[in-house]
Design a protein around this motif. Structure first.
Motif, PDB file in Angstrom:
ATOM      1  N   HIS A 149      33.091  11.770   2.135  1.00 47.17           N
ATOM      2  CA  HIS A 149      32.741  13.013   2.855  1.00 47.17           C
ATOM      3  C   HIS A 149      33.513  13.153   4.176  1.00 47.17           C
ATOM      4  O   HIS A 149      34.526  12.520   4.367  1.00 47.17           O
ATOM      5  CB  HIS A 149      31.219  13.097   3.047  1.00 47.17           C
ATOM      6  N   HIS A 180      30.052   5.263   0.111  1.00 42.06           N
ATOM      7  CA  HIS A 180      29.096   6.379   0.150  1.00 42.06           C
ATOM      8  C   HIS A 180      27.703   5.847   0.456  1.00 42.06           C
ATOM      9  O   HIS A 180      27.462   4.639   0.412  1.00 42.06           O
ATOM     10  CB  HIS A 180      29.071   7.101  -1.214  1.00 42.06           C
ATOM     11  N   ALA A 181      26.783   6.769   0.760  1.00 43.32           N
ATOM     12  CA  ALA A 181      25.360   6.417   0.864  1.00 43.32           C
ATOM     13  C   ALA A 181      24.618   7.509   0.098  1.00 43.32           C
ATOM     14  O   ALA A 181      24.956   8.687   0.207  1.00 43.32           O
ATOM     15  CB  ALA A 181      24.920   6.357   2.318  1.00 43.32           C
ATOM     16  N   GLU A 213      25.579  11.011   6.079  1.00 45.44           N
ATOM     17  CA  GLU A 213      26.345  10.077   5.245  1.00 45.44           C
ATOM     18  C   GLU A 213      27.786   9.928   5.751  1.00 45.44           C
ATOM     19  O   GLU A 213      28.338   8.835   5.791  1.00 45.44           O
ATOM     20  CB  GLU A 213      26.343  10.570   3.787  1.00 45.44           C
TER      21      GLU A 213
HETATM   22 ZN   LIG Z   1      28.490  10.534  -1.055  1.00 46.21          ZN
END
Ligand SMILES: [Zn+2]
Length: 314
Positions: free
Chosen positions: A96, A165-166, A111
């Motif tokens: 992101h 990522h989270a 995130e």
């Molecule tokens: Zn993500």
């Protein structure tokens, strides 16, 4: 299959100089020497190693071709003796960024901030070992399209790509990390796309497929996809095992998905969901220095182990 022999010869000539095969880990002294010498001769027999815990990548190889008539009409790889890499290149992708914040935590954690923080610290930790060259797909809060991230990894000749990522889930109880590799279905779709693009650009390493038969292109791209998939899966296994020692895993920790960032068919790639921002406890953990250090160290150790176990060059 009238083109079968042509395909085999093409595969052999293109890949034999640039693929080396695993040796048992016990024979590996250190990987300072790992990338220095590549045999320009025909492949040695494949060393297959049985392991209780980890499926080694299985390489397919061809016998030395006796026909050389097609030699001039097929693409040539760089002489192996010219391929020298001092350090493996690790590409770290902070998920992101910019107008795309990614998942949002209950307490407002974004995130895109978590991924950038982890990516930056992982870069530092890897560079501190002196063993790796590290490339980030973004170094600040900017939007980078997914295909540009893959392009960056390919341009850097990444030996591995790790996308951070989270996650988020409607059930706020859900927590734990997971590791993704590219799904078979998405991989096959990607092969078709690359066949179409291959007259305009190099889609697999430095191999020029321009003007080749579609059968030849398909065979070569498919071979690269399968080989890269083996490496990605082996790395994801080591990664999940290392992370699982210190961080809570999600059930079915290793997963497959059609994520666009994993579609570099010549760059072994994994995506790590570090945890769930939708779980309040994990949101706090992901922000804490101590937890971050645990995760960063576990990933670093996994990378170290992977390059000791798998001596290879793509
Ligand atoms: Zn993500």
């Amino acid at each position: 299959m009238k083109n079968l022999s042509k395909i085999f010869i093409a595969i052999f000539l293109i890949f034999s100089p640039i693929v080396t095969f695993s040796e048992p880990a016990s024979l590996t002294k250190n990987y300072k020497n790992k990338f220095e010498i590549l045999q320009p001769t025909a492949p040695k027999s494949v060393v297959k190693k049985q392991s209780e815990t980890l499926a080694e990548p299985q390489f397919q190889t061809q016998k030395t071709p006796t026909i050389s008539a097609l030699q001039n009409s097929i693409p040539k790889a760089k002489p192996a003796s010219m391929i020298i890499k001092e350090k493996p290149v690790i590409v770290i992708d902070a998920g992101h960024g910019g107008q795309d914040p990614g998942a949002l935590g209950k307490n407002g954690t974004r995130e895109k901030d978590i991924t950038l923080r982890y990516a930056t610290e992982l870069k530092r930790a890897l560079e501190n070992t002196g063993k790796f060259r590290v490339v980030l797909t973004r170094t600040e809060d900017v939007f980078v399209p997914l295909n540009a991230r893959v392009a960056r990894a390919r341009r850097a000749k990444g030996d591995i790509l790790i996308s951070l990522h989270a996650d988020s889930h409607p059930n706020s109880e859900t927590k734990g990390f997971s590791v993704y590799t590219l799904s078979e279905e998405r991989g096959e779709r990607e092969v078709k796309k690359l066949i179409e693009k291959s007259d305009q650009e190099k889609v697999i390493g430095d191999v020029d497929l321009k003007g080749q038969d579609n059968d030849v292109k398909a065979a070569i791209i498919d071979l690269a996809k399968n080989e890269t998939k083996n490496f990605s899966e082996s790395f994801s296994f080591i990664l999940a095992r290392n992370l699982g020692k210190t961080v809570q895993p999600l059930q079915n920790t290793r997963r497959e998905a059609g994520f666009a960032v994993l579609t570099g068919l010549d760059v072994p790639s994994v995506l790590i969901e570090l945890g769930y921002l939708s779980n309040e406890e994990e949101e706090e953990l992901l922000k804490s220095k101590q937890h971050r250090e645990k995760i960063v160290n576990a990933i670093k150790d996994a990378i170290d182990e992977y390059f000791i176990r798998y001596k290879y060059m793509i």
